[in-house]
Design a protein around this motif. Structure first.
Motif, PDB file in Angstrom:
ATOM      1  N   ILE A 123       0.820  -1.203   0.000  1.00  0.00           N
ATOM      2  CA  ILE A 123       0.000   0.000   0.000  1.00  0.00           C
ATOM      3  C   ILE A 123       0.856   1.257   0.000  1.00  0.00           C
ATOM      4  O   ILE A 123       0.369   2.356  -0.285  1.00  0.00           O
ATOM      5  CB  ILE A 123      -0.939  -0.013   1.232  1.00  0.00           C
ATOM      6  N   GLY A 124       2.152   1.101   0.284  1.00  0.00           N
ATOM      7  CA  GLY A 124       3.036   2.269   0.313  1.00  0.00           C
ATOM      8  C   GLY A 124       3.138   2.959  -1.031  1.00  0.00           C
ATOM      9  O   GLY A 124       3.328   4.179  -1.088  1.00  0.00           O
ATOM     10  N   LEU A 125       3.009   2.206  -2.135  1.00  0.00           N
ATOM     11  CA  LEU A 125       3.125   2.813  -3.459  1.00  0.00           C
ATOM     12  C   LEU A 125       1.998   3.810  -3.732  1.00  0.00           C
ATOM     13  O   LEU A 125       2.276   4.972  -4.062  1.00  0.00           O
ATOM     14  CB  LEU A 125       3.173   1.732  -4.535  1.00  0.00           C
ATOM     15  N   PRO A 126       0.722   3.432  -3.625  1.00  0.00           N
ATOM     16  CA  PRO A 126      -0.326   4.437  -3.865  1.00  0.00           C
ATOM     17  C   PRO A 126      -0.324   5.553  -2.828  1.00  0.00           C
ATOM     18  O   PRO A 126      -0.701   6.683  -3.142  1.00  0.00           O
ATOM     19  CB  PRO A 126      -1.625   3.620  -3.809  1.00  0.00           C
ATOM     20  N   LEU A 127       0.108   5.267  -1.602  1.00  0.00           N
ATOM     21  CA  LEU A 127       0.179   6.332  -0.602  1.00  0.00           C
ATOM     22  C   LEU A 127       1.248   7.357  -0.980  1.00  0.00           C
ATOM     23  O   LEU A 127       1.043   8.570  -0.838  1.00  0.00           O
ATOM     24  CB  LEU A 127       0.473   5.746   0.781  1.00  0.00           C
ATOM     25  N   LEU A 128       2.396   6.870  -1.449  1.00  0.00           N
ATOM     26  CA  LEU A 128       3.435   7.783  -1.916  1.00  0.00           C
ATOM     27  C   LEU A 128       2.931   8.609  -3.092  1.00  0.00           C
ATOM     28  O   LEU A 128       3.165   9.826  -3.164  1.00  0.00           O
ATOM     29  CB  LEU A 128       4.679   6.991  -2.330  1.00  0.00           C
TER      30      LEU A 128
END
Length: 212
Positions: free
Chosen positions: A45-50
């Motif tokens: 989920i870190g990718l879309p949050l970034l």
């Protein structure tokens, strides 16, 4: 929206550094995650949050730029920078959508093939599966989930996965490249707007002690 001054300086001059770091970083990770499942699963989920933080940073920066626009001489170079800056947000949103699509691949990618009726290594027993010496269980949510998992292992599902992952990968590359190029164009026009005609091509004569 967002600060217009930071420590007595125009916030735009400082916030642009956030954009020029987050845009290439998000683009690089999106492309890497699109083609390497290990990267995709590690980022999670870190990718879309970034990507979301990257998108938010763009209007915050342009808002600070609008405040600064009314406090600097209005030149053709400044106008060009403003126009390019206004086109940055659609590209950032497109990159966010691409990052979401890449992240979503992990939920539809085929599961590793294994003999029917066997559980994945380390997985707990399936309560919906029939046990030796026991009656067949009632159909339920677990059974549906098992059937869906088996469908994801089917050859037809694998072909669909290859097509889907290829489409998402191409989307990620095109959008990432376009966003990085647009970010470069905005930054380059801003540098020209700030420095054109404001420095000497040759070293200036100095008086007094040399620095350092």
């Amino acid at each position: 929206m967002g600060p217009t001054q930071i420590n007595g300086l125009p916030a735009h001059a400082l916030l642009v550094h956030v954009v020029v770091v987050l845009v290439p970083l998000t683009a690089l990770l999106t492309v890497a995650a699109a083609f390497w499942p290990a990267v995709r699963h590690r980022l999670g989920i870190g990718l879309p949050l970034l990507a979301l933080v990257m998108v938010i940073s763009v209007p915050v920066t342009t808002n600070a730029g609008g405040w600064l626009l009314h406090r600097v001489p209005f030149t053709p170079l400044v106008l060009a920078h403003v126009r390019l800056g206004d086109d940055m947000l659609p590209w950032a949103i497109a990159l966010f959508i691409a990052a979401l699509a890449v992240w979503g691949l992990r939920f539809v990618e085929p599961l590793p093939a294994r003999p029917a009726g066997t559980a994945a290594p380390g997985a707990p027993p399936d309560p919906g599966a029939a046990q030796p010496g026991s009656a067949a269980p009632e159909p339920g949510r677990t059974r549906v989930a098992t059937l869906l998992a088996e469908r994801r292992r089917a050859p037809a599902g694998h072909r669909q996965w290859v097509l889907l992952s290829a489409v998402v990968g191409v989307l990620a590359v095109v959008v990432a490249a376009g966003t990085v190029v647009q970010c470069y164009r905005v930054g380059d026009s801003g540098a020209h707007a700030v420095w054109t005609g404001r420095y000497s091509q040759q070293p200036l004569p100095r008086t007094g002690p040399a620095p350092g």
